[in-house]
Design a protein around this motif. Sequence first.
Motif, PDB file in Angstrom:
ATOM      1  N   GLY A 174       0.823  -1.206   0.000  1.00 12.98           N
ATOM      2  CA  GLY A 174       0.000   0.000   0.000  1.00 12.98           C
ATOM      3  C   GLY A 174       0.854   1.251   0.000  1.00 12.98           C
ATOM      4  O   GLY A 174       2.048   1.210   0.275  1.00 12.98           O
ATOM      5  N   CYS A 175       0.209   2.366  -0.348  1.00 17.12           N
ATOM      6  CA  CYS A 175       0.930   3.642  -0.413  1.00 17.12           C
ATOM      7  C   CYS A 175      -0.032   4.757  -0.024  1.00 17.12           C
ATOM      8  O   CYS A 175      -1.180   4.764  -0.476  1.00 17.12           O
ATOM      9  N   PRO A 176       0.415   5.709   0.800  1.00 16.25           N
ATOM     10  CA  PRO A 176      -0.504   6.775   1.231  1.00 16.25           C
ATOM     11  C   PRO A 176      -0.860   7.762   0.126  1.00 16.25           C
ATOM     12  O   PRO A 176      -1.797   8.529   0.267  1.00 16.25           O
ATOM     13  N   TYR A 177      -0.118   7.764  -0.982  1.00 23.06           N
ATOM     14  CA  TYR A 177      -0.389   8.729  -2.054  1.00 23.06           C
ATOM     15  C   TYR A 177      -1.399   8.152  -3.050  1.00 23.06           C
ATOM     16  O   TYR A 177      -1.825   7.009  -2.920  1.00 23.06           O
ATOM     17  N   ASP A 178      -1.716   8.939  -4.056  1.00 22.91           N
ATOM     18  CA  ASP A 178      -2.747   8.490  -4.997  1.00 22.91           C
ATOM     19  C   ASP A 178      -2.476   9.062  -6.391  1.00 22.91           C
ATOM     20  O   ASP A 178      -3.299   9.780  -6.947  1.00 22.91           O
ATOM     21  N   CYS A 179      -1.310   8.736  -6.933  1.00 18.72           N
ATOM     22  CA  CYS A 179      -0.939   9.258  -8.251  1.00 18.72           C
ATOM     23  C   CYS A 179      -1.923   8.702  -9.293  1.00 18.72           C
ATOM     24  O   CYS A 179      -2.260   7.516  -9.253  1.00 18.72           O
ATOM     25  N   GLU A 180      -2.309   9.552 -10.209  1.00 20.55           N
ATOM     26  CA  GLU A 180      -3.409   9.207 -11.121  1.00 20.55           C
ATOM     27  C   GLU A 180      -3.123   7.976 -11.978  1.00 20.55           C
ATOM     28  O   GLU A 180      -4.012   7.193 -12.293  1.00 20.55           O
ATOM     29  N   PHE A 181      -1.852   7.784 -12.350  1.00 14.13           N
ATOM     30  CA  PHE A 181      -1.509   6.702 -13.285  1.00 14.13           C
ATOM     31  C   PHE A 181      -1.214   5.373 -12.582  1.00 14.13           C
ATOM     32  O   PHE A 181      -0.958   4.367 -13.229  1.00 14.13           O
ATOM     33  N   CYS A 182      -1.246   5.363 -11.252  1.00 15.69           N
ATOM     34  CA  CYS A 182      -0.733   4.202 -10.514  1.00 15.69           C
ATOM     35  C   CYS A 182      -1.869   3.308 -10.022  1.00 15.69           C
ATOM     36  O   CYS A 182      -2.869   3.799  -9.506  1.00 15.69           O
ATOM     37  N   SER A 183      -1.705   2.005 -10.174  1.00 14.51           N
ATOM     38  CA  SER A 183      -2.768   1.074  -9.766  1.00 14.51           C
ATOM     39  C   SER A 183      -2.541   0.524  -8.347  1.00 14.51           C
ATOM     40  O   SER A 183      -3.335  -0.276  -7.860  1.00 14.51           O
ATOM     41  N   ILE A 184      -1.448   0.947  -7.723  1.00 17.31           N
ATOM     42  CA  ILE A 184      -1.116   0.393  -6.398  1.00 17.31           C
ATOM     43  C   ILE A 184      -2.223   0.639  -5.378  1.00 17.31           C
ATOM     44  O   ILE A 184      -2.627  -0.263  -4.644  1.00 17.31           O
ATOM     45  N   THR A 185      -2.717   1.880  -5.333  1.00 16.17           N
ATOM     46  CA  THR A 185      -3.689   2.175  -4.276  1.00 16.17           C
ATOM     47  C   THR A 185      -5.015   1.441  -4.518  1.00 16.17           C
ATOM     48  O   THR A 185      -5.668   1.042  -3.567  1.00 16.17           O
ATOM     49  N   ALA A 186      -5.382   1.260  -5.794  1.00 18.57           N
ATOM     50  CA  ALA A 186      -6.612   0.509  -6.081  1.00 18.57           C
ATOM     51  C   ALA A 186      -6.447  -0.949  -5.654  1.00 18.57           C
ATOM     52  O   ALA A 186      -7.367  -1.574  -5.141  1.00 18.57           O
ATOM     53  N   ASP A 220       8.600  -3.204  -1.728  1.00 18.40           N
ATOM     54  CA  ASP A 220       7.407  -2.481  -1.269  1.00 18.40           C
ATOM     55  C   ASP A 220       6.974  -1.435  -2.306  1.00 18.40           C
ATOM     56  O   ASP A 220       7.795  -0.928  -3.061  1.00 18.40           O
ATOM     57  N   ASP A 221       5.683  -1.098  -2.252  1.00 22.03           N
ATOM     58  CA  ASP A 221       5.188  -0.054  -3.150  1.00 22.03           C
ATOM     59  C   ASP A 221       5.815   1.283  -2.767  1.00 22.03           C
ATOM     60  O   ASP A 221       6.211   2.068  -3.614  1.00 22.03           O
ATOM     61  N   ASN A 222       5.861   1.525  -1.471  1.00 16.88           N
ATOM     62  CA  ASN A 222       6.521   2.725  -0.963  1.00 16.88           C
ATOM     63  C   ASN A 222       7.034   2.387   0.436  1.00 16.88           C
ATOM     64  O   ASN A 222       6.268   2.393   1.407  1.00 16.88           O
ATOM     65  N   SER A 293      -1.479  14.347  -9.948  1.00 14.22           N
ATOM     66  CA  SER A 293      -1.573  14.343  -8.470  1.00 14.22           C
ATOM     67  C   SER A 293      -0.315  13.825  -7.790  1.00 14.22           C
ATOM     68  O   SER A 293      -0.404  13.173  -6.746  1.00 14.22           O
ATOM     69  N   LYS A 294       0.830  14.058  -8.413  1.00 19.80           N
ATOM     70  CA  LYS A 294       2.078  13.639  -7.752  1.00 19.80           C
ATOM     71  C   LYS A 294       2.474  14.771  -6.810  1.00 19.80           C
ATOM     72  O   LYS A 294       3.467  15.487  -7.001  1.00 19.80           O
ATOM     73  N   ASN A 295       1.651  14.949  -5.785  1.00 16.90           N
ATOM     74  CA  ASN A 295       1.761  16.161  -4.973  1.00 16.90           C
ATOM     75  C   ASN A 295       3.045  16.218  -4.149  1.00 16.90           C
ATOM     76  O   ASN A 295       3.557  17.296  -3.875  1.00 16.90           O
ATOM     77  N   GLN A 296       3.554  15.054  -3.772  1.00 16.54           N
ATOM     78  CA  GLN A 296       4.780  15.064  -2.953  1.00 16.54           C
ATOM     79  C   GLN A 296       5.980  15.586  -3.740  1.00 16.54           C
ATOM     80  O   GLN A 296       6.984  15.971  -3.148  1.00 16.54           O
ATOM     81  N   ASN A 297       5.896  15.557  -5.077  1.00 14.74           N
ATOM     82  CA  ASN A 297       7.014  16.044  -5.908  1.00 14.74           C
ATOM     83  C   ASN A 297       6.860  17.517  -6.274  1.00 14.74           C
ATOM     84  O   ASN A 297       7.768  18.105  -6.844  1.00 14.74           O
TER      85      ASN A 297
HETATM   86  S1  SF4 Z   1       3.297   6.119  -7.998  1.00  7.38           S
HETATM   87 FE1  SF4 Z   1       4.390   5.648  -6.101  1.00  7.38          FE
HETATM   88  S2  SF4 Z   1       3.882   7.353  -4.716  1.00  7.38           S
HETATM   89 FE2  SF4 Z   1       2.342   7.369  -6.374  1.00  7.38          FE
HETATM   90  S3  SF4 Z   1       0.634   6.135  -5.577  1.00  7.38           S
HETATM   91 FE3  SF4 Z   1       1.955   4.767  -6.781  1.00  7.38          FE
HETATM   92  S4  SF4 Z   1       3.306   3.840  -5.256  1.00  7.38           S
HETATM   93 FE4  SF4 Z   1       2.417   5.670  -4.315  1.00  7.38          FE
END
Ligand code: SF4
Length: 493
Positions: A174-186, A220-222, A293-297
Amino acid sequence: MKILLVNPEIPNTFWSYKKALQFIGKKASDPPLAMITVAALLPAAWQKRLIDMNVTQLKARDIEWADYVFIGGMNIQYESFKRVVAQCNEIGTTVVAGGPMCTCSSEEIEGVDHFVLNEAEITLPQFVDDLVAGTPKRVYASNEFPDIRNTPIPLWNLLDMKKYSSMDLQYSRGCPYDCEFCSITAMYGRKPRLKSPDQFVRELDSLYAAGWRGGVFIVDDNFIGNRRVLKEELLPSLIEWAKSHDHPFEYITEASIELSDDEELMGLMVEAGFRMVFVGIETPEEASLEECSKNQNRRRDLLKSVRIMQRRGLNILGGFIVGFDHDGPATFNKQIQFIQQSGITTAMVGILNALPLTRLADRLKHEGRLVDSWNGNNVDSSLNFIPRMGSEALVDGYKSILRTIYSQKAYFERIVTFLKEYRKPEKAGRKVGMREIKAFLRALFHLGLLEKGRWYFWKLMAHVLRNYPGSFPFAMDLAIRGFHYRKVAASIT
Ligand code: SF4
């Protein structure tokens, strides 16, 4: 019950390291961690065999031996996956499939008898119970996220460890972020789920007892999803473990860029043995970072962040993406400049890819820009969406980045830039043994004698010996990786 676990072949991409692995006599960089974890979730009395097609050929008699073939993998393995399923269908062996690719796209996959989707800790025991009762269903899925503190230790004995350059472990999902292109959080949620420090140390013990020494990828994802627990619990345990075992492992992991803001965390990671971190930098274009939404960057000096981590003793690998709606013709040069100035030798540049389950895929579908094709390879110039700048401009610009940054001149310049910033940690680097000497001799032959542009290689060697003699093996390692990247880049451009 006889179970054959099959990991399909991964094509030659930047991540496969196939050309570099030849120098050290290895077949693949990483083992199929998911497969050997699934094996550990199956009843102990069942017979299990693993064929990782990246290191061993799958033969018809392997499939004939099995009562069930378990197969999984990521999108990039789709072509090989299809061929294996077709072979099983022909032979008549039942196919059970799971993993990220099937979880995202099971409706589009043919020939599979049973899908065990989402995270196996929940769905696999349900399938096994039904199978034993003689009533297996076609699809097992779940919306829940399992507690990975109950995940068993992978069955290392299924692997032929000598064939891999690294071993894999997982600490969190899991990852606390939610980048639009990433399927990890889903797939794995936004609340990082962690293993306990004791559990993770038991995994290290098991890997050590299995005889492994060297690189360990914590996949890990993050990795820094929960920094407090890392600093207070996990990393102190890893430091103690490393000291008591004479530092047998060097770790690589993936983390978001705010690692560079946390001096204490970086210090603990380096002390525990972390040497490389993959960071998703994506793009120097502020508007494109906002778009995805890559807000951390955002609103940060990305170059400075990279240098802080390099100075702390971490070799940063960077992920970069082109093809955002806010990217323009100037973006390609901006990416090149950023990559060169950062000294990031391993710059994984890909074209934006709308993966299933992502917010990006939803948006593009809504906008009528999603093209119905996917192969999971975001570095082979194939597109699954209609880009704002036009497909031709995007693919041409992408190729121009690869041609430039993986030319010998630019690549070896980045090694020099990197070494200027990098502060080698005290315990870094394996002792030089026969394997390293053989790799060095092969590098001399291929990079120093056979390759065009070999002048850049000799220039680098002279520079490193003069200025950073203690980092010479490390620089050779980077030069060998560069050979692989050049070959992959040439095959694309
Ligand atoms: S791209 Fe990286 S930082 Fe962004 S949601 Fe996916 S795992 Fe998290």
